[in-house]
Design an enzyme around this catalytic site. Structure first.
Site, PDB file in Angstrom:
ATOM      1  N   THR A 157      53.025 110.320  26.334  1.00 56.05           N
ATOM      2  CA  THR A 157      52.806 111.592  25.632  1.00 56.05           C
ATOM      3  C   THR A 157      52.012 112.512  26.569  1.00 56.05           C
ATOM      4  O   THR A 157      50.844 112.804  26.314  1.00 56.05           O
ATOM      5  CB  THR A 157      52.042 111.397  24.300  1.00 56.05           C
ATOM      6  OG1 THR A 157      50.885 110.570  24.549  1.00 56.05           O
ATOM      7  CG2 THR A 157      52.896 110.747  23.252  1.00 56.05           C
ATOM      8  N   CYS A 212      44.587 109.428  30.335  1.00 59.92           N
ATOM      9  CA  CYS A 212      44.286 109.678  28.921  1.00 59.92           C
ATOM     10  C   CYS A 212      43.278 110.797  28.665  1.00 59.92           C
ATOM     11  O   CYS A 212      43.613 111.779  28.008  1.00 59.92           O
ATOM     12  CB  CYS A 212      43.791 108.389  28.275  1.00 59.92           C
ATOM     13  SG  CYS A 212      45.078 107.142  28.185  1.00 59.92           S
ATOM     14  N   GLU A 256      42.920 100.703  31.331  1.00 62.11           N
ATOM     15  CA  GLU A 256      43.564 100.187  32.542  1.00 62.11           C
ATOM     16  C   GLU A 256      42.504  99.478  33.381  1.00 62.11           C
ATOM     17  O   GLU A 256      41.350  99.893  33.425  1.00 62.11           O
ATOM     18  CB  GLU A 256      44.181 101.336  33.344  1.00 62.11           C
ATOM     19  CG  GLU A 256      45.411 101.893  32.666  1.00 62.11           C
ATOM     20  CD  GLU A 256      45.944 103.141  33.349  1.00 62.11           C
ATOM     21  OE1 GLU A 256      45.677 103.355  34.531  1.00 62.11           O
ATOM     22  OE2 GLU A 256      46.631 103.909  32.654  1.00 62.11           O
ATOM     23  N   GLU A 313      46.188 102.685  20.480  1.00 61.09           N
ATOM     24  CA  GLU A 313      45.754 101.637  21.400  1.00 61.09           C
ATOM     25  C   GLU A 313      44.503 102.099  22.149  1.00 61.09           C
ATOM     26  O   GLU A 313      44.437 103.230  22.596  1.00 61.09           O
ATOM     27  CB  GLU A 313      46.892 101.323  22.383  1.00 61.09           C
ATOM     28  CG  GLU A 313      46.577 100.227  23.361  1.00 61.09           C
ATOM     29  CD  GLU A 313      46.054  98.970  22.667  1.00 61.09           C
ATOM     30  OE1 GLU A 313      46.729  98.426  21.792  1.00 61.09           O
ATOM     31  OE2 GLU A 313      44.933  98.551  23.009  1.00 61.09           O
ATOM     32  N   ASN A 340      38.447 109.276  22.369  1.00 61.95           N
ATOM     33  CA  ASN A 340      38.580 109.702  23.765  1.00 61.95           C
ATOM     34  C   ASN A 340      37.752 110.954  24.050  1.00 61.95           C
ATOM     35  O   ASN A 340      37.126 111.068  25.102  1.00 61.95           O
ATOM     36  CB  ASN A 340      40.054 109.945  24.115  1.00 61.95           C
ATOM     37  CG  ASN A 340      40.755 108.656  24.506  1.00 61.95           C
ATOM     38  OD1 ASN A 340      40.131 107.596  24.527  1.00 61.95           O
ATOM     39  ND2 ASN A 340      42.024 108.728  24.807  1.00 61.95           N
TER      40      ASN A 340
HETATM   41  N1  LIG Z   1      47.421 104.120  30.009  1.00 57.68           N
HETATM   42  C1  LIG Z   1      46.407 103.856  29.203  1.00 57.68           C
HETATM   43  O1  LIG Z   1      45.359 103.358  29.609  1.00 57.68           O
HETATM   44  C2  LIG Z   1      46.517 104.158  27.719  1.00 57.68           C
HETATM   45  C3  LIG Z   1      45.567 103.644  26.834  1.00 57.68           C
HETATM   46  C4  LIG Z   1      45.690 103.909  25.478  1.00 57.68           C
HETATM   47  C5  LIG Z   1      46.734 104.693  25.022  1.00 57.68           C
HETATM   48  N2  LIG Z   1      47.638 105.215  25.911  1.00 57.68           N
HETATM   49  C6  LIG Z   1      48.762 105.999  25.379  1.00 57.68           C
HETATM   50  O2  LIG Z   1      49.904 105.158  25.331  1.00 57.68           O
HETATM   51  C7  LIG Z   1      51.089 105.924  25.609  1.00 57.68           C
HETATM   52  C8  LIG Z   1      51.823 105.304  26.775  1.00 57.68           C
HETATM   53  O3  LIG Z   1      50.996 105.415  27.917  1.00 57.68           O
HETATM   54  P1  LIG Z   1      51.347 104.667  29.295  1.00 57.68           P
HETATM   55  O4  LIG Z   1      50.222 104.921  30.211  1.00 57.68           O
HETATM   56  O5  LIG Z   1      51.748 103.269  28.972  1.00 57.68           O
HETATM   57  O6  LIG Z   1      52.662 105.504  29.739  1.00 57.68           O
HETATM   58  P2  LIG Z   1      53.624 105.202  30.958  1.00 57.68           P
HETATM   59  O7  LIG Z   1      54.071 106.535  31.441  1.00 57.68           O
HETATM   60  O8  LIG Z   1      52.989 104.239  31.917  1.00 57.68           O
HETATM   61  O9  LIG Z   1      54.870 104.432  30.308  1.00 57.68           O
HETATM   62  C9  LIG Z   1      55.764 105.006  29.405  1.00 57.68           C
HETATM   63  C10 LIG Z   1      57.109 104.283  29.517  1.00 57.68           C
HETATM   64  O10 LIG Z   1      57.951 104.680  28.456  1.00 57.68           O
HETATM   65  C11 LIG Z   1      59.280 104.746  28.945  1.00 57.68           C
HETATM   66  N3  LIG Z   1      60.083 105.551  28.004  1.00 57.68           N
HETATM   67  C12 LIG Z   1      60.000 106.870  27.739  1.00 57.68           C
HETATM   68  N4  LIG Z   1      60.899 107.224  26.785  1.00 57.68           N
HETATM   69  C13 LIG Z   1      61.558 106.101  26.428  1.00 57.68           C
HETATM   70  C14 LIG Z   1      62.598 105.795  25.490  1.00 57.68           C
HETATM   71  N5  LIG Z   1      63.136 106.749  24.703  1.00 57.68           N
HETATM   72  N6  LIG Z   1      63.023 104.530  25.401  1.00 57.68           N
HETATM   73  C15 LIG Z   1      62.492 103.558  26.180  1.00 57.68           C
HETATM   74  N7  LIG Z   1      61.499 103.780  27.067  1.00 57.68           N
HETATM   75  C16 LIG Z   1      61.041 105.033  27.207  1.00 57.68           C
HETATM   76  C17 LIG Z   1      59.131 105.320  30.320  1.00 57.68           C
HETATM   77  O11 LIG Z   1      60.263 105.069  31.134  1.00 57.68           O
HETATM   78  C18 LIG Z   1      57.857 104.595  30.823  1.00 57.68           C
HETATM   79  O12 LIG Z   1      58.167 103.397  31.489  1.00 57.68           O
HETATM   80  C19 LIG Z   1      50.618 107.349  25.834  1.00 57.68           C
HETATM   81  O13 LIG Z   1      50.688 108.046  24.620  1.00 57.68           O
HETATM   82  C20 LIG Z   1      49.173 107.175  26.246  1.00 57.68           C
HETATM   83  O14 LIG Z   1      48.395 108.307  25.956  1.00 57.68           O
HETATM   84  C21 LIG Z   1      47.566 104.949  27.242  1.00 57.68           C
END
Ligand SMILES: NC(=O)c1ccc[n+]([C@@H]2O[C@H](COP(=O)([O-])OP(=O)(O)OC[C@H]3O[C@@H](n4cnc5c(N)ncnc54)[C@H](O)[C@@H]3O)[C@@H](O)[C@H]2O)c1
Length: 465
Positions: free
Chosen positions: A86, A263, A155, A151, A211
């Site tokens: 997002t 984030c 990381e 969540e 956050n």
């Molecule tokens: N990274 C963190 O530490 C963290 C912690 C808490 C919450 N979040 C939240 O979690 C969410 C994901 O974050 P992230 O860091 O894992 O993102 P990311 O960019 O690492 O991964 C997202 C994945 O989703 C896939 N994707 C997108 N659209 C799709 C679809 N229609 N079908 C299948 N796969 C699809 C992408 O190819 C990508 O691999 C975000 O909203 C983020 O704010 C992240």
């Protein structure tokens, strides 16, 4: 439970692997075919400590699978988690929900029997309502419930955080959905992780508020650090002095180059937008974002000052590029504006990061990437510690001095002690500390008359005896 996890990024992959480790059967779906292919081959698309072994074990034991076929994974699932990105929407800073809504449409088309659809992605208040509307519009006949389950993992310690959360937030008032979520998280519940059942919109807001609050704490201590530099105080002692107050707490009070990562920056801005749209502006968070933005680039001025006011033609070595240690994530890393500012001023930049250089190459050009900290320091006019990886905490100072053109250390994470570095012939600049001031009080060397404010526990006993 049979779980489909949509999105194999930092959150989806870790959550999917951990759920499989609890004993659930998990299908992790990503639309990026290369990512899925490498996961099937046992190669992790991201760096996260211990993830590879966790994935290998659960794949090997048949509980964890990777696929691009969303429909197949969803059809047989009791619970479908949406863990897609997002990011900030270009232009206005609102959360870009296109990935969430697209996956909701695809999920809807595949639903079969009662299924709980859970948003794990960080999404603005009301997104759950829209996901529900999309699914109902696409499949009026479907039997489903939409739940918010934000969540909180970090990381770098994602697996531990997922398995030992401070709390699990579940936003729903659907009784059947609660039962499914209780079963999904039962192994953690046995570990006494509290599950907080709240209304869906409340759950969505909890994540953003958490956050924004943490970002505020970091920014607060960063501003105090600025003041410390002006008045000759030590921010680490200030942080300890306030952090020991239980109402404040000592975490997230480390002064540094400003918060970054995937984030805090985007979530703080998205929350500000939601608040403005609802005529309840969050002035504190607005200020936090503004202060943090200027701080990252201002770190370049620190380096310039350490080099006597000009960096044109000088070689500057940076240790650590990722936004924090133990990840390869470069999103919004403070190293990016720092490097571009130094380059704008004519400096030549060398850099080393244990895991982040592949990602860094995609966003930073004209940087000489090095093989290790000493290679990086070779011929440098200044060494800058930007990210506090463990391996930068106890560098061989003599060796550094030998290879560097000038012994100048700019320590943006306060890893080293100013007096120690100065004794070893370095010109030292930290954050929120005055380099030339007397060494910090060391209680281990304390004499009896120093006991007016003695430290706690064993150390105090040792001194008193
Ligand atoms: N990274 C963190 O530490 C963290 C912690 C808490 C919450 N979040 C939240 O979690 C969410 C994901 O974050 P992230 O860091 O894992 O993102 P990311 O960019 O690492 O991964 C997202 C994945 O989703 C896939 N994707 C997108 N659209 C799709 C679809 N229609 N079908 C299948 N796969 C699809 C992408 O190819 C990508 O691999 C975000 O909203 C983020 O704010 C992240």
């Amino acid at each position: 439970m049979r779980i489909a996890m949509i999105g194999c990024g930092y959150v989806g992959l870790v959550s999917g692997a951990c759920f499989a480790d609890f004993g659930h059967r998990v299908a992790c779906v990503d639309k990026d075919a290369n990512r899925v292919k490498s996961l099937i081959g046992g190669i992790m698309p991201i760096y996260e400590p211990d993830l590879e072994a966790l994935v290998a074990r659960n794949s090997g034991e048949g509980r964890l699978a990777f696929t691009t076929e969303l429909a197949e994974a969803v059809r047989s699932a009791d619970a479908v988690f949406i863990a897609v990105g997002t990011p900030s929407r270009r232009g206005d800073g609102h959360a870009d929900l296109s990935y969430v809504y697209n996956s909701a449409r695809e999920i809807a088309a595949a639903l079969d029997g009662f299924t709980v659809v859970i948003t794990k992605s960080t999404v603005p208040v009301g997104t759950g309502d829209e996901v529900e509307r999309i699914i109902r519009e696409t499949r009026p006949d479907a039997d489903f419930a939409v739940v918010s389950n934000p969540e909180f993992l970090r990381e770098g310690s994602a697996i531990r955080d997922f398995k030992h959360p401070d709390r699990i937030v579940v936003g729903t008032d659907d009784a059947r959905a609660k039962e499914v979520l209780a079963e999904v998280y039962r192994p953690l519940y046995l570990n006494a992780a509290p599950i907080l059942y709240v209304e869906r919109r409340t759950a969505e807001l909890i994540k953003y508020s958490a956050n924004a609050f943490l970002a505020t704490k970091i920014t607060f201590i960063n501003e105090i650090a600025e003041l410390c530099e002006k008045v000759g105080a030590d921010v680490q002692d200030v942080a300890r002095g306030i952090g020991l107050d239980n109402r404040i707490g000592s975490k997230f009070l480390h002064a540094g180059p400003g918060f970054g990562g995937s984030c805090f920056p985007k979530d703080a801005v998205a929350l500000i937008k939601t608040a403005q749209d609802n005529d309840a502006p969050l002035r504190i968070v607005e200020t936090v974002v503004a202060v943090n933005d200027t701080r990252k680039r201002a770190m370049a001025r620190k380096v310039v000052a350490a080099l006597g006011g000009a960096v044109r033609g000088k070689s500057i070595a940076l240790l650590g590029l990722t936004f924090k240690p133990n990840t390869d994530d470069m999103r919004e890393a403070p190293s990016i504006p720092l490097i571009t500012a130094l380059q704008d001023l004519g400096a030549k930049v060398r850099a080393y990061d244990p895991e982040g250089m592949d990602q860094a190459r995609l966003v930073l050009s004209n940087v000489t990437y090095c093989d290790g900290p000493y290679d990086c320091a070779e011929g440098a006019d200044a060494l800058v510690v930007v990210t506090e990886w463990e391996q930068f905490r106890a560098l061989d100072i003599e060796r550094l001095k030998k290879v560097m053109a000038k012994p100048v250390l700019v320590d943006l994470r306060n890893v080293y002690r100013a007096d120690f570095m100065q004794e070893n012939g370095f010109s030292y600049v930290g954050v929120g500390r005055v380099a030339s001031r007397a060494p910090r009080h060391d209680w281990s060397q304390a004499q009896p008359e120093d006991q007016r404010f003695p430290p706690a526990s064993a150390e105090r006993d040792r001194i008193l005896s």
